[in-house]
Design an enzyme around this catalytic site. Sequence first.
Site, PDB file in Angstrom:
ATOM      1  N   PHE A  75       7.198 -13.990  -9.838  1.00 35.67           N
ATOM      2  CA  PHE A  75       6.623 -14.914  -8.849  1.00 35.67           C
ATOM      3  C   PHE A  75       5.479 -15.744  -9.452  1.00 35.67           C
ATOM      4  O   PHE A  75       5.345 -16.930  -9.167  1.00 35.67           O
ATOM      5  CB  PHE A  75       6.034 -14.165  -7.642  1.00 35.67           C
ATOM      6  CG  PHE A  75       6.974 -13.268  -6.893  1.00 35.67           C
ATOM      7  CD1 PHE A  75       8.349 -13.354  -7.056  1.00 35.67           C
ATOM      8  CD2 PHE A  75       6.462 -12.327  -5.993  1.00 35.67           C
ATOM      9  CE1 PHE A  75       9.218 -12.509  -6.340  1.00 35.67           C
ATOM     10  CE2 PHE A  75       7.316 -11.498  -5.273  1.00 35.67           C
ATOM     11  CZ  PHE A  75       8.687 -11.579  -5.450  1.00 35.67           C
ATOM     12  N   TYR A  93       3.537   3.146  -3.191  1.00 40.96           N
ATOM     13  CA  TYR A  93       3.692   1.692  -3.283  1.00 40.96           C
ATOM     14  C   TYR A  93       3.510   1.078  -1.888  1.00 40.96           C
ATOM     15  O   TYR A  93       2.771   0.094  -1.730  1.00 40.96           O
ATOM     16  CB  TYR A  93       5.052   1.313  -3.878  1.00 40.96           C
ATOM     17  CG  TYR A  93       5.246  -0.187  -3.956  1.00 40.96           C
ATOM     18  CD1 TYR A  93       4.466  -0.959  -4.820  1.00 40.96           C
ATOM     19  CD2 TYR A  93       6.165  -0.852  -3.145  1.00 40.96           C
ATOM     20  CE1 TYR A  93       4.612  -2.347  -4.875  1.00 40.96           C
ATOM     21  CE2 TYR A  93       6.319  -2.230  -3.200  1.00 40.96           C
ATOM     22  CZ  TYR A  93       5.535  -2.973  -4.066  1.00 40.96           C
ATOM     23  OH  TYR A  93       5.669  -4.346  -4.113  1.00 40.96           O
ATOM     24  N   GLU A 117      11.043  -8.999 -12.895  1.00 40.60           N
ATOM     25  CA  GLU A 117      10.893  -7.803 -13.746  1.00 40.60           C
ATOM     26  C   GLU A 117      10.462  -6.590 -12.917  1.00 40.60           C
ATOM     27  O   GLU A 117      10.281  -5.502 -13.453  1.00 40.60           O
ATOM     28  CB  GLU A 117       9.832  -8.060 -14.832  1.00 40.60           C
ATOM     29  CG  GLU A 117      10.315  -8.990 -15.914  1.00 40.60           C
ATOM     30  CD  GLU A 117       9.279  -9.190 -17.016  1.00 40.60           C
ATOM     31  OE1 GLU A 117       8.252  -8.489 -17.032  1.00 40.60           O
ATOM     32  OE2 GLU A 117       9.508 -10.072 -17.859  1.00 40.60           O
TER      33      GLU A 117
HETATM   34  P1  NDP Z   1       6.956  -8.984 -12.156  1.00 42.69           P
HETATM   35  O1  NDP Z   1       6.997  -7.604 -12.738  1.00 42.69           O
HETATM   36  O2  NDP Z   1       7.994  -9.946 -12.591  1.00 42.69           O
HETATM   37  O3  NDP Z   1       5.511  -9.625 -12.383  1.00 42.69           O
HETATM   38  C1  NDP Z   1       4.338  -8.872 -12.189  1.00 42.69           C
HETATM   39  C2  NDP Z   1       3.165  -9.588 -12.822  1.00 42.69           C
HETATM   40  O4  NDP Z   1       1.982  -8.805 -12.601  1.00 42.69           O
HETATM   41  C3  NDP Z   1       3.321  -9.769 -14.323  1.00 42.69           C
HETATM   42  O5  NDP Z   1       2.950 -11.075 -14.667  1.00 42.69           O
HETATM   43  C4  NDP Z   1       2.331  -8.763 -14.898  1.00 42.69           C
HETATM   44  O6  NDP Z   1       1.777  -9.304 -16.086  1.00 42.69           O
HETATM   45  C5  NDP Z   1       1.255  -8.696 -13.808  1.00 42.69           C
HETATM   46  N1  NDP Z   1       0.495  -7.464 -13.861  1.00 42.69           N
HETATM   47  C6  NDP Z   1       0.931  -6.203 -13.618  1.00 42.69           C
HETATM   48  N2  NDP Z   1      -0.059  -5.316 -13.830  1.00 42.69           N
HETATM   49  C7  NDP Z   1      -1.149  -6.040 -14.211  1.00 42.69           C
HETATM   50  C8  NDP Z   1      -2.473  -5.694 -14.586  1.00 42.69           C
HETATM   51  N3  NDP Z   1      -2.892  -4.409 -14.603  1.00 42.69           N
HETATM   52  N4  NDP Z   1      -3.334  -6.680 -14.928  1.00 42.69           N
HETATM   53  C9  NDP Z   1      -2.929  -7.965 -14.918  1.00 42.69           C
HETATM   54  N5  NDP Z   1      -1.687  -8.361 -14.577  1.00 42.69           N
HETATM   55  C10 NDP Z   1      -0.814  -7.399 -14.234  1.00 42.69           C
HETATM   56  O7  NDP Z   1       7.018  -8.761 -10.579  1.00 42.69           O
HETATM   57  P2  NDP Z   1       7.082  -9.788  -9.347  1.00 42.69           P
HETATM   58  O8  NDP Z   1       6.864 -11.172  -9.777  1.00 42.69           O
HETATM   59  O9  NDP Z   1       8.292  -9.451  -8.574  1.00 42.69           O
HETATM   60  O10 NDP Z   1       5.850  -9.245  -8.484  1.00 42.69           O
HETATM   61  C11 NDP Z   1       4.680  -9.988  -8.215  1.00 42.69           C
HETATM   62  C12 NDP Z   1       4.004  -9.401  -6.994  1.00 42.69           C
HETATM   63  O11 NDP Z   1       4.886  -9.445  -5.869  1.00 42.69           O
HETATM   64  C13 NDP Z   1       3.605  -7.931  -7.131  1.00 42.69           C
HETATM   65  O12 NDP Z   1       2.365  -7.758  -6.484  1.00 42.69           O
HETATM   66  C14 NDP Z   1       4.710  -7.182  -6.386  1.00 42.69           C
HETATM   67  O13 NDP Z   1       4.282  -5.947  -5.888  1.00 42.69           O
HETATM   68  C15 NDP Z   1       5.016  -8.159  -5.280  1.00 42.69           C
HETATM   69  N6  NDP Z   1       6.329  -8.052  -4.675  1.00 42.69           N
HETATM   70  C16 NDP Z   1       7.483  -8.048  -5.423  1.00 42.69           C
HETATM   71  C17 NDP Z   1       8.719  -7.965  -4.792  1.00 42.69           C
HETATM   72  C18 NDP Z   1      10.002  -7.896  -5.541  1.00 42.69           C
HETATM   73  O14 NDP Z   1      11.008  -7.394  -4.986  1.00 42.69           O
HETATM   74  N7  NDP Z   1      10.086  -8.397  -6.763  1.00 42.69           N
HETATM   75  C19 NDP Z   1       8.818  -7.948  -3.330  1.00 42.69           C
HETATM   76  C20 NDP Z   1       7.548  -7.932  -2.658  1.00 42.69           C
HETATM   77  C21 NDP Z   1       6.370  -8.005  -3.299  1.00 42.69           C
HETATM   78  P3  NDP Z   1       1.428  -8.475 -17.416  1.00 42.69           P
HETATM   79  O15 NDP Z   1       2.432  -7.368 -17.532  1.00 42.69           O
HETATM   80  O16 NDP Z   1       1.510  -9.510 -18.491  1.00 42.69           O
HETATM   81  O17 NDP Z   1       0.044  -8.012 -17.196  1.00 42.69           O
HETATM   82  C1  8X3 Z   2       9.002  -4.914  -3.253  1.00 36.89           C
HETATM   83  C2  8X3 Z   2       9.996  -4.802  -2.153  1.00 36.89           C
HETATM   84  O1  8X3 Z   2      11.528  -3.173  -0.914  1.00 36.89           O
HETATM   85  O2  8X3 Z   2      11.399  -2.997  -3.346  1.00 36.89           O
HETATM   86  O3  8X3 Z   2       7.718  -5.015  -2.757  1.00 36.89           O
HETATM   87  O4  8X3 Z   2       9.577  -2.251  -1.993  1.00 36.89           O
HETATM   88  S1  8X3 Z   2      10.644  -3.228  -2.104  1.00 36.89           S
END
Ligand code: NDP
Ligand code: 8X3
Length: 248
Positions: free
Chosen positions: A9, A148, A184
């Site tokens: 995202f 989570y 990811e």
């Molecule tokens: P990704 O794993 O693709 O991206 C996660 C990002 O978070 C990466 O850029 C990573 O960068 C960064 N990150 C993780 N830990 C740290 C840290 N300790 N410090 C700094 N940066 C960090 O996941 P998404 O894009 O899917 O997720 C983004 C957000 O959306 C999250 O908060 C997730 O919980 C939420 N979300 C995701 C959903 C899904 O189904 N994909 C649904 C609902 C919510 P790096 O590793 O370089 O630090």
């Molecule tokens: C990510 C959505 O349903 O995998 O926040 O928990 S779910």
Amino acid sequence: MITGATSGFGKATALRFAENGYNIIITGRRKVLLDELKKELNTFENIKVHSLCFDVRKKGEVEKVIGNLPEEWKKIDILVNNAGLAVGLDHIQTGNTDDWDTMIDTNVKGLLYVTRAVAPLMVVRNKGHIINLGSIAGKEAYENGNVYCASKFAVDALSKSMRIDMLKNNIKVTLIAPGMAETEFALVRFKGDEQKAKNIYKGIDALTAEDIADVIYYCATLPDHVCINEVVITPTQQASVNHSYRRE
Ligand code: NDP
Ligand code: 8X3
């Protein structure tokens, strides 16, 4: 400013804002990916890009890196608190407590540290928009979701509370709560197990990172007097955290 811009995202959102002429601060831990993204963003005309490599869990680092921003970059109009993750998918009685720490430290405390560093910069200008990435998992709990879910319920509560705290300061706060999105995220949750990560989305046309970037961009570009408080967005095949229809 977008936290967690190295993937999913965050990266899609950075690209969406860049194509619309915004200057952007990108952050994340993986320096190589940040450098690559910076290069890509720099191909858009007339925008500036600043990259900050730090771990949102490290309070001192967050304070230092944001505190030391050059003056021109301290005028942050929009903060997208996106950095976050799920690690593990276990029943509470067998859960890995290190995984719990990682999720709470990143999704709750990390978001708080970044907000604590950026919000005063907005308050002083009487202007700003904080967009927090919650989740459908922060609206309803599911089996094995425990910690989570709790971390995202916290993001939900914090979003509501921040909006109240900074009401007088003209700061918008928006919660984005997505359902299943293919990034990811699942690979991280299953600690690199590609098969398990793929199975999560089997038979589902999952959301894409670009879908979420579109929603974030829409919320961020409404007139000054309009604040979208929250958006729950799922794939059409998902009705709730516990109800998905998978095609054969
Ligand atoms: P990704 O794993 O693709 O991206 C996660 C990002 O978070 C990466 O850029 C990573 O960068 C960064 N990150 C993780 N830990 C740290 C840290 N300790 N410090 C700094 N940066 C960090 O996941 P998404 O894009 O899917 O997720 C983004 C957000 O959306 C999250 O908060 C997730 O919980 C939420 N979300 C995701 C959903 C899904 O189904 N994909 C649904 C609902 C919510 P790096 O590793 O370089 O630090
Ligand atoms: C990510 C959505 O349903 O995998 O926040 O928990 S779910």
